[in-house]
Design a protein around this motif. Structure first.
Motif, PDB file in Angstrom:
ATOM      1  N   GLU A  81       0.883  -1.168   0.000  1.00 44.86           N
ATOM      2  CA  GLU A  81       0.000   0.000   0.000  1.00 44.86           C
ATOM      3  C   GLU A  81       0.921   1.217   0.000  1.00 44.86           C
ATOM      4  O   GLU A  81       2.146   1.062   0.140  1.00 44.86           O
ATOM      5  N   THR A  83       0.429   4.355   1.795  1.00 48.07           N
ATOM      6  CA  THR A  83       0.424   5.270   2.952  1.00 48.07           C
ATOM      7  C   THR A  83       1.760   5.246   3.697  1.00 48.07           C
ATOM      8  O   THR A  83       2.321   6.300   4.022  1.00 48.07           O
ATOM      9  N   ARG A 113       0.269  -7.380  -3.349  1.00 47.93           N
ATOM     10  CA  ARG A 113      -0.117  -8.222  -2.201  1.00 47.93           C
ATOM     11  C   ARG A 113      -0.272  -9.653  -2.693  1.00 47.93           C
ATOM     12  O   ARG A 113      -0.959  -9.890  -3.695  1.00 47.93           O
ATOM     13  N   GLU A 115      -2.193 -12.145  -2.481  1.00 52.21           N
ATOM     14  CA  GLU A 115      -3.516 -12.600  -2.068  1.00 52.21           C
ATOM     15  C   GLU A 115      -3.981 -13.669  -3.042  1.00 52.21           C
ATOM     16  O   GLU A 115      -3.411 -13.835  -4.113  1.00 52.21           O
ATOM     17  N   TYR A 122      -6.158  -8.572  -7.155  1.00 57.56           N
ATOM     18  CA  TYR A 122      -4.949  -8.884  -7.910  1.00 57.56           C
ATOM     19  C   TYR A 122      -3.742  -8.908  -6.986  1.00 57.56           C
ATOM     20  O   TYR A 122      -3.811  -8.411  -5.865  1.00 57.56           O
ATOM     21  N   GLN A 127      -3.378   1.845  -6.930  1.00 54.19           N
ATOM     22  CA  GLN A 127      -4.153   2.648  -5.988  1.00 54.19           C
ATOM     23  C   GLN A 127      -3.976   4.126  -6.285  1.00 54.19           C
ATOM     24  O   GLN A 127      -2.889   4.571  -6.637  1.00 54.19           O
ATOM     25  N   GLU A 131      -3.273  11.611   1.547  1.00 51.71           N
ATOM     26  CA  GLU A 131      -2.941  11.631   2.970  1.00 51.71           C
ATOM     27  C   GLU A 131      -2.862  13.091   3.386  1.00 51.71           C
ATOM     28  O   GLU A 131      -2.224  13.898   2.697  1.00 51.71           O
ATOM     29  N   ARG A 258     -11.081  -2.788   9.531  1.00 53.96           N
ATOM     30  CA  ARG A 258     -10.019  -2.522   8.546  1.00 53.96           C
ATOM     31  C   ARG A 258      -8.833  -3.452   8.765  1.00 53.96           C
ATOM     32  O   ARG A 258      -8.537  -3.873   9.864  1.00 53.96           O
ATOM     33  N   TYR A 262      -2.804   0.661  11.653  1.00 52.14           N
ATOM     34  CA  TYR A 262      -2.439   2.020  12.075  1.00 52.14           C
ATOM     35  C   TYR A 262      -3.595   2.962  12.396  1.00 52.14           C
ATOM     36  O   TYR A 262      -3.385   4.119  12.718  1.00 52.14           O
ATOM     37  N   TYR A 263      -4.834   2.468  12.326  1.00 48.73           N
ATOM     38  CA  TYR A 263      -5.949   3.405  12.463  1.00 48.73           C
ATOM     39  C   TYR A 263      -6.357   3.691  13.897  1.00 48.73           C
ATOM     40  O   TYR A 263      -6.212   2.865  14.791  1.00 48.73           O
ATOM     41  N   ALA A 282     -14.725  -3.574  -1.440  1.00 42.23           N
ATOM     42  CA  ALA A 282     -14.604  -2.123  -1.268  1.00 42.23           C
ATOM     43  C   ALA A 282     -13.883  -1.518  -2.470  1.00 42.23           C
ATOM     44  O   ALA A 282     -12.851  -2.030  -2.896  1.00 42.23           O
ATOM     45  N   GLY A 305      -6.315   9.473   5.741  1.00 39.65           N
ATOM     46  CA  GLY A 305      -6.101   9.186   4.323  1.00 39.65           C
ATOM     47  C   GLY A 305      -7.128   8.233   3.777  1.00 39.65           C
ATOM     48  O   GLY A 305      -7.991   7.705   4.504  1.00 39.65           O
TER      49      GLY A 305
HETATM   50  P1  HAM Z   1      -6.899  -0.967   1.710  1.00 36.78           P
HETATM   51  O1  HAM Z   1      -8.318  -1.113   2.174  1.00 36.78           O
HETATM   52  O2  HAM Z   1      -5.988  -2.083   2.029  1.00 36.78           O
HETATM   53  O3  HAM Z   1      -6.370   0.391   2.335  1.00 36.78           O
HETATM   54  O4  HAM Z   1      -6.866  -0.718   0.154  1.00 36.78           O
HETATM   55  C1  HAM Z   1      -7.563   0.370  -0.438  1.00 36.78           C
HETATM   56  C2  HAM Z   1      -8.249  -0.070  -1.701  1.00 36.78           C
HETATM   57  O5  HAM Z   1      -7.302  -0.688  -2.590  1.00 36.78           O
HETATM   58  C3  HAM Z   1      -9.310  -1.144  -1.513  1.00 36.78           C
HETATM   59  O6  HAM Z   1     -10.538  -0.569  -1.120  1.00 36.78           O
HETATM   60  C4  HAM Z   1      -9.396  -1.763  -2.888  1.00 36.78           C
HETATM   61  O7  HAM Z   1     -10.212  -0.988  -3.727  1.00 36.78           O
HETATM   62  C5  HAM Z   1      -7.961  -1.677  -3.365  1.00 36.78           C
HETATM   63  N1  HAM Z   1      -7.289  -2.982  -3.194  1.00 36.78           N
HETATM   64  C6  HAM Z   1      -6.737  -3.487  -2.073  1.00 36.78           C
HETATM   65  N2  HAM Z   1      -6.224  -4.704  -2.301  1.00 36.78           N
HETATM   66  C7  HAM Z   1      -6.449  -4.994  -3.601  1.00 36.78           C
HETATM   67  C8  HAM Z   1      -6.150  -6.101  -4.466  1.00 36.78           C
HETATM   68  N3  HAM Z   1      -5.491  -7.165  -4.022  1.00 36.78           N
HETATM   69  N4  HAM Z   1      -6.539  -6.040  -5.760  1.00 36.78           N
HETATM   70  C9  HAM Z   1      -7.195  -4.961  -6.233  1.00 36.78           C
HETATM   71  N5  HAM Z   1      -7.491  -3.887  -5.474  1.00 36.78           N
HETATM   72  C10 HAM Z   1      -7.134  -3.892  -4.181  1.00 36.78           C
HETATM   73  C11 HAM Z   1      -5.109   0.863   2.113  1.00 36.78           C
HETATM   74  O8  HAM Z   1      -4.333   0.417   1.334  1.00 36.78           O
HETATM   75  C12 HAM Z   1      -4.794   2.093   2.946  1.00 36.78           C
HETATM   76  N6  HAM Z   1      -3.439   2.522   2.619  1.00 36.78           N
HETATM   77  C13 HAM Z   1      -5.794   3.194   2.704  1.00 36.78           C
HETATM   78  C14 HAM Z   1      -5.467   4.410   3.510  1.00 36.78           C
HETATM   79  C15 HAM Z   1      -4.842   5.523   3.048  1.00 36.78           C
HETATM   80  N7  HAM Z   1      -5.697   4.584   4.792  1.00 36.78           N
HETATM   81  C16 HAM Z   1      -5.236   5.755   5.163  1.00 36.78           C
HETATM   82  N8  HAM Z   1      -4.689   6.298   4.111  1.00 36.78           N
END
Ligand code: HAM
Length: 441
Positions: A81, A83, A113, A115, A122, A127, A131, A258, A262-263, A282, A305
């Motif tokens: 990610e 952040t 990731r 996953e 994916y 993304q 922030e 979540r 870190y939240y 999401a 963020g």
């Molecule tokens: P997250 O919920 O892990 O948050 O990811 C944010 C968005 O990235 C998800 O809602 C989804 O749309 C997309 N996403 C996550 N994983 C995948 C995946 N494997 N394939 C496709 N899309 C994916 C964060 O990453 C935090 N950094 C958000 C944040 C910013 N919080 C504070 N600041």
């Protein structure tokens, strides 16, 4: 033997690439509307950054990171990610001291990731995120939610499902953790291996378990909102009251915790179901953080963020037909007739490109049928046909591919004619009828 694409990754090309660009352009424009500035951080970071920020108890750190030793035996990770990288950059570059607060940054880029791949999930994905660091006001949290909401609206989303919850402050969470420990201690023996581990590291994570039997047990667990300190409760209410004032529909989801450690205080997710019932999880999510920057060696500044997943936005927009305009249009297709005309035609194409026309040229000796088929495939508006006769007479044939009308004009008039036609077209918002325009000249 073919070399296969890495599992869980995907190629994006042609109209799809344009659609991605369009989505990113709208998101960047919204971020700039809210006065965020772009930041680009490395894809590769030291592993420690993520263990300290995303957290040891998160699934991301426990199971999903692309981590390896580089040639200097240092553990590095492809960012899961963005952040954490932004926070690291704020510390590395001392932005908290050299820039005015708040620091407001937006970013677009790939994340990784490991996953289990499935629709909308994916191993390499993109993304967009923002922030805001260095403001404590709950209105900063609201601004972030509203930016996400505005972005989705601008992309054409109609029924956005915003889920929110509060994780409160440290004191709220300590009390809640105790309550969860007590509740789950009686059931943990019957729960999955992951939950047993979560019970010891961070019982809040149990609420995120996807095993149906465990979810059933988690349903009756104590609720975070009953453990919020009066200050945390007030902060949450400021946000919910303001969302109502601005008529932004939301749903309080007690099971929302979540997947990142870190939240604190508000956390949120944007969900969306298409008219055909497609739901890829999401489309975006985020929240407030109090200790993230200090965890990685920066000052005690809080922030908030949000990140949106471009692949997920694309999937639902495609399903809801929100991307139909995204086709590359070619202004002119230059068609040399015969091998000997290619050199001159090449020169004409270069002149047109130097004058900002979108031009494709056929660089092989092709039949008329093949040439017109290609013109159709690339959505060309006009054809410039150049054969032996035209070269001899310093002329070109200009053909309107919509009306099929064509005229022969002196080569020296080609640019002027095109300029006039494309100008007219902008005014009329109509298909060009170049042959007539040229006759009227
Ligand atoms: P997250 O919920 O892990 O948050 O990811 C944010 C968005 O990235 C998800 O809602 C989804 O749309 C997309 N996403 C996550 N994983 C995948 C995946 N494997 N394939 C496709 N899309 C994916 C964060 O990453 C935090 N950094 C958000 C944040 C910013 N919080 C504070 N600041």
């Amino acid at each position: 033997m073919n070399v296969n694409i890495v599992k869980g990754t995907h190629d994006i090309y042609d109209d799809d690439a344009r659609a991605f660009e369009y989505i990113e352009m709208v998101l960047k424009a919204v971020a700039e509307m809210y006065s965020f500035q772009q930041i680009r951080t490395p894809i590769l970071e030291y592993t420690e950054l993520f263990t300290r920020s995303v957290g040891e108890s998160s699934d991301i750190v426990r199971k999903e990171m692309y981590t390896f030793l580089d040639k200097g035996d240092r553990s590095v990770t492809l960012r899961p990610e963005l952040t954490a990288g932004v926070m690291r950059s704020i510390v590395t570059n001392k932005l908290y001291a050299t820039k005015d607060l708040p620091i407001k940054s937006y970013y677009v880029g790939p994340a990784f990731r490991y996953e289990r791949p499935q629709a909308g999930r994916y191993r390499q994905f993109n993304q967009f995120g923002i922030e805001a660091v260095g403001v404590t006001s709950p209105y900063q949290d609201l601004e972030c939610i509203m930016l996400g909401y505005d972005a989705l609206k601008l992309l054409g989303f109609k029924n956005i499902n915003l889920k929110i919850n509060s994780l409160g402050d440290q004191e709220s969470r300590n009390k809640y953790r105790e309550a969860l420990k007590e509740y789950f201690s009686k059931q943990i023996d019957n729960m999955c291996a992951d939950c047993k581990e979560r019970f010891n590291i961070n019982p809040l994570r149990i609420l995120d378990c996807k095993v149906p039997a465990d979810q059933e047990i988690a349903k009756n667990a104590p609720k975070m909102r009953d453990y919020l300190t009066p200050e945390a409760k007030k902060r949450f209410e400021t946000i919910t009251n303001t969302l109502e004032e601005y008529e932004i529909p939301y749903e309080i989801d007690d099971s929302l915790v979540r997947g990142l450690d870190y939240y604190s205080h508000i956390i949120f997710e944007f969900h969306y179901t298409t008219e055909n019932g497609l739901n890829v999880g999401a489309v975006g999510a985020g929240g407030h953080y109090d200790n993230l920057l200090s965890e990685i060696g920066g000052p005690a500044l809080s922030g908030v963020g949000l990140a949106l997943g471009i692949e997920r936005l694309y999937a639902v927009m495609k399903d809801d037909n929100l991307l139909k305009e995204e086709k590359l249009e070619t202004d002119v297709y230059v068609m040399p007739i015969g091998e000997d005309s290619i050199k001159d035609a090449f020169g004409v194409a270069q002149i047109l490109r130097a004058n900002a026309y979108k031009v494709e040229i056929c660089l092989e000796n092709k039949s008329f049928k093949q040439l017109f088929k290609r013109a159709e495939n690339i959505n060309a508006k006009l054809a410039v046909i150049i054969g032996e006769n035209e070269i001899k007479n310093n002329e070109v044939v200009l053909k309107d591919l919509h009306t099929q009308k064509q005229v022969t004009i002196p080569l020296k008039n080609l640019l002027g004619t095109l300029d006039m036609m494309f100008d007219d077209k902008e005014e009329e918002h109509d298909h060009c009828s170049c042959a007539e325009d040229i006759h009227h000249e």
